[in-house]
Design an enzyme around this catalytic site. Structure first.
Site, PDB file in Angstrom:
ATOM      1  N   LYS A 171      36.481 -12.780 -15.307  1.00 22.66           N
ATOM      2  CA  LYS A 171      35.926 -12.395 -14.003  1.00 22.66           C
ATOM      3  C   LYS A 171      36.576 -11.083 -13.584  1.00 22.66           C
ATOM      4  CE  LYS A 171      37.042 -12.550  -9.789  1.00 22.66           C
ATOM      5  NZ  LYS A 171      36.425 -11.297  -9.303  1.00 22.66           N
ATOM      6  N   GLU A 246      50.456 -11.561 -13.152  1.00 16.54           N
ATOM      7  CA  GLU A 246      51.046 -10.222 -13.045  1.00 16.54           C
ATOM      8  C   GLU A 246      50.696  -9.747 -11.640  1.00 16.54           C
ATOM      9  OE1 GLU A 246      51.580  -6.784 -12.629  1.00 16.54           O
ATOM     10  OE2 GLU A 246      50.136  -6.185 -14.182  1.00 16.54           O
ATOM     11  N   CYS A 280      50.448  -1.244 -10.126  1.00 19.84           N
ATOM     12  CA  CYS A 280      51.450  -2.244  -9.716  1.00 19.84           C
ATOM     13  C   CYS A 280      52.850  -1.780 -10.086  1.00 19.84           C
ATOM     14  CB  CYS A 280      51.123  -3.599 -10.332  1.00 19.84           C
ATOM     15  SG  CYS A 280      50.762  -3.492 -12.068  1.00 19.84           S
ATOM     16  N   GLU A 378      53.532  -3.061  -0.602  1.00 17.89           N
ATOM     17  CA  GLU A 378      52.950  -2.016  -1.444  1.00 17.89           C
ATOM     18  C   GLU A 378      52.036  -1.125  -0.602  1.00 17.89           C
ATOM     19  OE1 GLU A 378      51.329  -4.884  -4.498  1.00 17.89           O
ATOM     20  OE2 GLU A 378      51.802  -3.222  -5.807  1.00 17.89           O
TER      21      GLU A 378
HETATM   22  P1  ADP Z   1      43.736  -6.245  -5.733  1.00 18.73           P
HETATM   23  O1  ADP Z   1      42.940  -6.037  -4.469  1.00 18.73           O
HETATM   24  O2  ADP Z   1      45.055  -5.582  -5.782  1.00 18.73           O
HETATM   25  O3  ADP Z   1      42.918  -6.075  -6.993  1.00 18.73           O
HETATM   26  P2  ADP Z   1      43.382  -9.070  -5.491  1.00 18.73           P
HETATM   27  O4  ADP Z   1      44.428 -10.098  -5.741  1.00 18.73           O
HETATM   28  O5  ADP Z   1      42.681  -9.076  -4.178  1.00 18.73           O
HETATM   29  O6  ADP Z   1      44.171  -7.729  -5.746  1.00 18.73           O
HETATM   30  O7  ADP Z   1      42.265  -9.103  -6.605  1.00 18.73           O
HETATM   31  C1  ADP Z   1      42.543  -9.245  -7.976  1.00 18.73           C
HETATM   32  C2  ADP Z   1      41.484 -10.095  -8.619  1.00 18.73           C
HETATM   33  O8  ADP Z   1      41.565 -11.402  -8.068  1.00 18.73           O
HETATM   34  C3  ADP Z   1      40.071  -9.615  -8.367  1.00 18.73           C
HETATM   35  O9  ADP Z   1      39.289  -9.882  -9.523  1.00 18.73           O
HETATM   36  C4  ADP Z   1      39.651 -10.488  -7.206  1.00 18.73           C
HETATM   37  O10 ADP Z   1      38.251 -10.626  -7.144  1.00 18.73           O
HETATM   38  C5  ADP Z   1      40.310 -11.795  -7.584  1.00 18.73           C
HETATM   39  N1  ADP Z   1      40.512 -12.729  -6.476  1.00 18.73           N
HETATM   40  C6  ADP Z   1      40.600 -12.481  -5.150  1.00 18.73           C
HETATM   41  N2  ADP Z   1      40.735 -13.618  -4.443  1.00 18.73           N
HETATM   42  C7  ADP Z   1      40.751 -14.636  -5.346  1.00 18.73           C
HETATM   43  C8  ADP Z   1      40.880 -16.064  -5.256  1.00 18.73           C
HETATM   44  N3  ADP Z   1      41.023 -16.688  -4.095  1.00 18.73           N
HETATM   45  N4  ADP Z   1      40.844 -16.778  -6.406  1.00 18.73           N
HETATM   46  C9  ADP Z   1      40.712 -16.168  -7.591  1.00 18.73           C
HETATM   47  N5  ADP Z   1      40.593 -14.833  -7.744  1.00 18.73           N
HETATM   48  C10 ADP Z   1      40.611 -14.071  -6.649  1.00 18.73           C
END
Ligand code: ADP
Length: 475
Positions: A171, A246, A280, A378
């Site tokens: 995903k 990570e 990161c 961050e």
């Molecule tokens: P960033 O905005 O730094 O990429 P996020 O943690 O918001 O960090 O997003 C990283 C990934 O995690 C993306 O693919 C996002 O769609 C996904 N993501 C966000 N919320 C969830 C959740 N509740 N469960 C699983 N994946 C999530």
């Protein structure tokens, strides 16, 4: 405008619903990505589970050959894919080209590692017994990737999982799904058996919940924020589901007066401004020894001021846009907070470029109090926080004074100091005179709240293998 399909059980599927993909340099939608509901994700996990028995028994060398074919296809399409990364993420084209090249290298490294899922034979303690520690693939893997290195960080998960013998459902982040769709095309051309790699997209929390709750999904590997990492940890409790995480970082840079100053400036520039600060492992807090501050700070400032901000596809651009306008607002709020606490703004601190784009000037602040937001959270943008220190002990204490522990950078020519610091700094990766410490063959990951587990290196494939003890009575 093209709508990109999902890749499910060997087929490209255009769904009824799609999400818009925007170019952060203009704010304009340039593509759409098919999305799916939770049931489709469940089916993908079931199909992956069906593909598992055949994939796991293929010899590692042959799984590696599949990875090499994906790598060759990515390389053949590298210009097109790099352009897409720049369009959806905003980074300068040269950096997107570097990202494709690094992803190819990750695939090649794990293609070779696929042959080496070694176990061990342990000498017995009881006469007649034999003990084997064997490695077996752990099953269907769900990979969740972020938008900042959308191809590379997905490749860093997919390649070792496939090498280990695990099918993968990916995903991607909703902001940057198109390069994942192109990656799926490369997988298809490489001829992987159906179900071994699949691509889903859509609402993150729904898909994340399906990954957590579906019993066929045996591991989730995630790169993203510590906040979402915590959601996954909580959700994993019910099935005791293994996670590789990570997460965020807050990397310190320590510049000592015995450093090669030109190298320190160069390394700090890369650690701070690569990917427009949206990494990161980006340098967040830069500590300079007082005795060299008068030389280092003006040299760093001059380089920062000279950075060219612009559209990633334009030649000669150093800093692209941030991922969206909200990211610029967040960075500016950190700058205002630091100034409000008495920090001096040496350059930048304003939006830049076209109105529609999420551009921010390269920004440098000096004497930033430890309580400032940007010194704790961050900023994820081109904002450098400079501070001055006197002693090594003070530098280490301030560097470690964070809940994060991803990367740390040290500039020194003193070998004794280098050894002391590599041992005392609380970080999973330490660059000594190196602003870019990542390599396919070395472990990448964090300590403290920066995550669990390691990607890349031999550790990267081990994350997808179980260790089984087999005890035999012989004779
Ligand atoms: P960033 O905005 O730094 O990429 P996020 O943690 O918001 O960090 O997003 C990283 C990934 O995690 C993306 O693919 C996002 O769609 C996904 N993501 C966000 N919320 C969830 C959740 N509740 N469960 C699983 N994946 C999530």
């Amino acid at each position: 405008m093209k709508t990109h399909p999902l890749y499910l059980n060997g087929e490209f599927i255009l769904t009824e619903d799609s999400l818009p993909v925007r170019n952060p340099a203009t704010g304009q939608i340039f593509a759409r990505m098919s999305i799916c509901a939770r049931e489709t994700v469940g089916r993908a996990l079931d199909d992956a589970h069906r593909a598992f028995p055949a994939w796991r028994v293929i010899p590692g060398k042959s799984r590696g050959d599949f990875l090499l074919r994906i790598a060759a296809e990515l390389e053949r399409r590298k210009e097109e894919i790099a352009r897409v990364i720049t369009l959806e993420n905003g980074k300068p084209l040269t950096q997107s080209q570097g990202e494709v090249a690094m992803t190819v290298d990750h695939l090649r490294w794990f293609a070779e590692e696929a042959r080496r899922g070694y176990g061990r034979i342990v000498p017995p303690q009881t006469e007649g017994k034999r003990h084997l520690a064997i490695k077996t693939p752990l099953g269907v893997v769900a990979a969740i990737s972020p938008w900042n290195f959308p191809l590379m960080l997905a490749g860093r998960k997919i390649a070792p999982a496939l090498a280990a013998g695990c099918p993968v459902v990916l995903k991607p982040a909703s902001a940057t799904p198109v390069c994942a769709a192109l990656f799926a095309e490369c997988v298809h051309t490489a001829g992987l058996p159906r179900g071994v790699f699949q691509l889903v997209a859509g609402a993150a929390s729904e898909i994340g919940a399906e990954f957590l709750e579906h019993p066929r999904c045996r591991k989730i590997t995630f790169t993203g924020s510590t906040e979402v990492g915590r959601i996954l940890i909580a959700g994993a409790a019910a099935q005791v589901k293994p996670l590789s995480l990570e997460l965020g970082g807050h990397s310190p840079v320590l510049v000592f007066d015995d450093a090669d100053l030109a190298r320190a400036v160069e390394g700090t520039m890369i650690a701070k401004f690569r990917n427009t600060g949206q990494s990161c492992i980006a340098a967040n807090r830069i500590y300079v020894q007082r005795s060299c501050a008068e030389k280092f700070i003006p040299a760093f400032l001059e380089r920062a001021r000279a950075l060219r901000v612009g559209h990633g596809l334009d030649p000669g651009v150093d800093l692209g846009p941030l991922i969206n306008s909200a990211a610029v607002d967040l960075a500016l709020s950190h700058v205002a907070d630091a100034q409000g606490r008495g920090a001096k703004l040496l350059c930048g601190g304003r939006r830049a470029g076209d109105a529609g784009g999420a551009f921010l000037e390269p920004t440098v602040l000096l004497d930033v109090p430890g309580a400032a937001l940007g010194m704790c959270d961050e900023t994820f943008g081109p904002v450098a926080y400079l501070n001055v220190f006197d002693t090594e002990a003070e530098a280490v204490e301030r560097a470690n004074d964070t809940t994060y522990g991803l990367a740390a950078y040290v500039f020194t020519r003193d070998l004794n100091r280098a050894f002391r610091l590599m041992e005392s700094l609380e970080a999973g990766m330490i660059g000594i005179n190196d602003g870019l410490p990542t390599a396919s063959n070395a472990p990448f990951g964090g300590v403290k709240q920066s995550g669990w587990g390691r990607e890349l290196g031999v550790e990267g494939m081990d994350a997808f293998l179980e260790t089984k003890h087999v005890s035999l009575v012989v004779g």
